[in-house]
Design a protein around this motif. Sequence first.
Motif, PDB file in Angstrom:
ATOM      1  N   GLY A 190       6.271 -11.314 -29.939  1.00  0.00           N
ATOM      2  CA  GLY A 190       6.383 -10.150 -29.066  1.00  0.00           C
ATOM      3  C   GLY A 190       5.194 -10.028 -28.128  1.00  0.00           C
ATOM      4  N   ASP A 191       4.641  -8.827 -28.006  1.00  0.00           N
ATOM      5  CA  ASP A 191       3.521  -8.576 -27.094  1.00  0.00           C
ATOM      6  C   ASP A 191       2.250  -9.311 -27.495  1.00  0.00           C
ATOM      7  OD1 ASP A 191       5.140  -6.932 -25.607  1.00  0.00           O
ATOM      8  OD2 ASP A 191       4.431  -5.071 -26.531  1.00  0.00           O
ATOM      9  N   PHE A 192       2.166  -9.752 -28.751  1.00  0.00           N
ATOM     10  CA  PHE A 192       0.961 -10.465 -29.201  1.00  0.00           C
ATOM     11  C   PHE A 192       0.789 -11.802 -28.490  1.00  0.00           C
ATOM     12  CE2 PHE A 192       0.831  -7.497 -32.707  1.00  0.00           C
ATOM     13  CZ  PHE A 192      -0.527  -7.407 -32.999  1.00  0.00           C
ATOM     14  N   ILE A 193       1.844 -12.308 -27.878  1.00  0.00           N
ATOM     15  CA  ILE A 193       1.748 -13.595 -27.201  1.00  0.00           C
ATOM     16  C   ILE A 193       0.724 -13.554 -26.065  1.00  0.00           C
ATOM     17  CG2 ILE A 193       3.534 -13.253 -25.436  1.00  0.00           C
ATOM     18  CD1 ILE A 193       2.972 -16.410 -27.611  1.00  0.00           C
ATOM     19  N   ASP A 194       0.446 -12.353 -25.542  1.00  0.00           N
ATOM     20  CA  ASP A 194      -0.536 -12.215 -24.466  1.00  0.00           C
ATOM     21  C   ASP A 194      -1.850 -11.611 -24.956  1.00  0.00           C
ATOM     22  OD1 ASP A 194       0.934 -13.254 -22.191  1.00  0.00           O
ATOM     23  OD2 ASP A 194       2.272 -11.542 -22.479  1.00  0.00           O
ATOM     24  N   ARG A 195      -2.072 -11.706 -26.269  1.00  0.00           N
ATOM     25  CA  ARG A 195      -3.343 -11.278 -26.853  1.00  0.00           C
ATOM     26  C   ARG A 195      -4.093 -12.494 -27.385  1.00  0.00           C
ATOM     27  NH1 ARG A 195      -1.515  -5.899 -30.371  1.00  0.00           N
ATOM     28  NH2 ARG A 195      -0.317  -4.909 -28.683  1.00  0.00           N
ATOM     29  N   PRO A 196      -5.438 -12.400 -27.514  1.00  0.00           N
ATOM     30  CA  PRO A 196      -6.209 -13.538 -28.022  1.00  0.00           C
ATOM     31  C   PRO A 196      -5.752 -13.966 -29.417  1.00  0.00           C
ATOM     32  CG  PRO A 196      -7.657 -11.896 -27.059  1.00  0.00           C
ATOM     33  CD  PRO A 196      -6.299 -11.265 -27.144  1.00  0.00           C
ATOM     34  N   VAL A 197      -5.690 -15.260 -29.641  1.00  0.00           N
ATOM     35  CA  VAL A 197      -5.229 -15.790 -30.923  1.00  0.00           C
ATOM     36  C   VAL A 197      -6.141 -15.363 -32.079  1.00  0.00           C
ATOM     37  CG1 VAL A 197      -4.972 -17.973 -32.203  1.00  0.00           C
ATOM     38  CG2 VAL A 197      -3.924 -17.706 -29.965  1.00  0.00           C
ATOM     39  N   ARG A 198      -7.430 -15.072 -31.778  1.00  0.00           N
ATOM     40  CA  ARG A 198      -8.345 -14.636 -32.847  1.00  0.00           C
ATOM     41  C   ARG A 198      -7.920 -13.310 -33.462  1.00  0.00           C
ATOM     42  NH1 ARG A 198     -11.243 -10.812 -30.063  1.00  0.00           N
ATOM     43  NH2 ARG A 198     -11.568 -11.213 -27.838  1.00  0.00           N
ATOM     44  N   THR A 199      -7.037 -12.573 -32.787  1.00  0.00           N
ATOM     45  CA  THR A 199      -6.546 -11.302 -33.335  1.00  0.00           C
ATOM     46  C   THR A 199      -5.319 -11.507 -34.215  1.00  0.00           C
ATOM     47  OG1 THR A 199      -5.060 -10.837 -31.451  1.00  0.00           O
ATOM     48  CG2 THR A 199      -7.357 -10.115 -31.254  1.00  0.00           C
ATOM     49  N   TYR A 200      -4.837 -12.747 -34.329  1.00  0.00           N
ATOM     50  CA  TYR A 200      -3.620 -13.021 -35.102  1.00  0.00           C
ATOM     51  C   TYR A 200      -3.913 -13.082 -36.599  1.00  0.00           C
ATOM     52  CZ  TYR A 200      -1.201 -14.576 -30.792  1.00  0.00           C
ATOM     53  OH  TYR A 200      -0.621 -14.645 -29.560  1.00  0.00           O
ATOM     54  N   SER A 201      -2.925 -12.701 -37.387  1.00  0.00           N
ATOM     55  CA  SER A 201      -2.980 -12.945 -38.827  1.00  0.00           C
ATOM     56  C   SER A 201      -2.648 -14.417 -39.071  1.00  0.00           C
ATOM     57  CB  SER A 201      -1.950 -12.073 -39.547  1.00  0.00           C
ATOM     58  OG  SER A 201      -0.636 -12.470 -39.187  1.00  0.00           O
ATOM     59  N   SER A 202      -2.877 -14.898 -40.294  1.00  0.00           N
ATOM     60  CA  SER A 202      -2.552 -16.302 -40.602  1.00  0.00           C
ATOM     61  C   SER A 202      -1.055 -16.552 -40.434  1.00  0.00           C
ATOM     62  CB  SER A 202      -2.997 -16.659 -42.022  1.00  0.00           C
ATOM     63  OG  SER A 202      -2.339 -15.850 -42.971  1.00  0.00           O
TER      64      SER A 202
END
Length: 227
Positions: free
Chosen positions: A120-132
């Motif tokens: 979703g919208d996380f695709i345009d957020r830095p990957v360091r903010t992603y969970s595993s």
Amino acid sequence: MALLEVRNVKKVYTAKLGAVKVQALSDVNFSVEEGEYVAIMGESGSGKTTLLRSVAGIFRPDQGYIDTKGNRVSLMAIGIGFNGNNTGRENILKSGMLLGCRLDYVKAHMDEIIAFSELGDFIDRPVRTYSSGMYSKLSFAVTAILDTDIMLVDEVLSVGDEHFRKKSYQKMKELMMSNRTVLIVSHATETLKKFCDRVFWIDNGKYMELGETNEILEHYNAFMSTL
């Protein structure tokens, strides 16, 4: 026809002070045929990930050689391959180009990758903010959808929610029909039984057995029960 040959590969790690050396791989030999699904199995610390990353070209063997026959190789693994400060979208473009794909080809598959990843919208957020789990979804989507000759999978199928795991399994089945060659590291016995033609068993970096999946799994489980 072999798409991948590993011959007499040795890899040694040296501790920071240079006093302790750990032999991660010792005289490893095997080959993978076109369209095969081969598992690498062994206890934790047996050298599975080192072997996979050596095939991917991340590590260089101290001895022996790995011949990918000029084929394009992609590695699907947690914690590797993405720049944490870049967005998911930016990492898709960079990963695709590192895999040897043309920029226009990657862009043409961008929407498909994003949809499959379910970020979703996380695709345009830095990957360091992603969970595993989110990292795993993006890694799987990029590697499974962009076409490479040899796909390397390191435990990624075991990460994520149940819905995504089922979708990943279905995608792997589709890849089997497309004659993709896959080398997979996993402790999930049922996953190996579903997908793999053969199992390569290593222990402490050394060759133990290579053969038909159910046979090697039986030998491996018997060996483990004696420890």
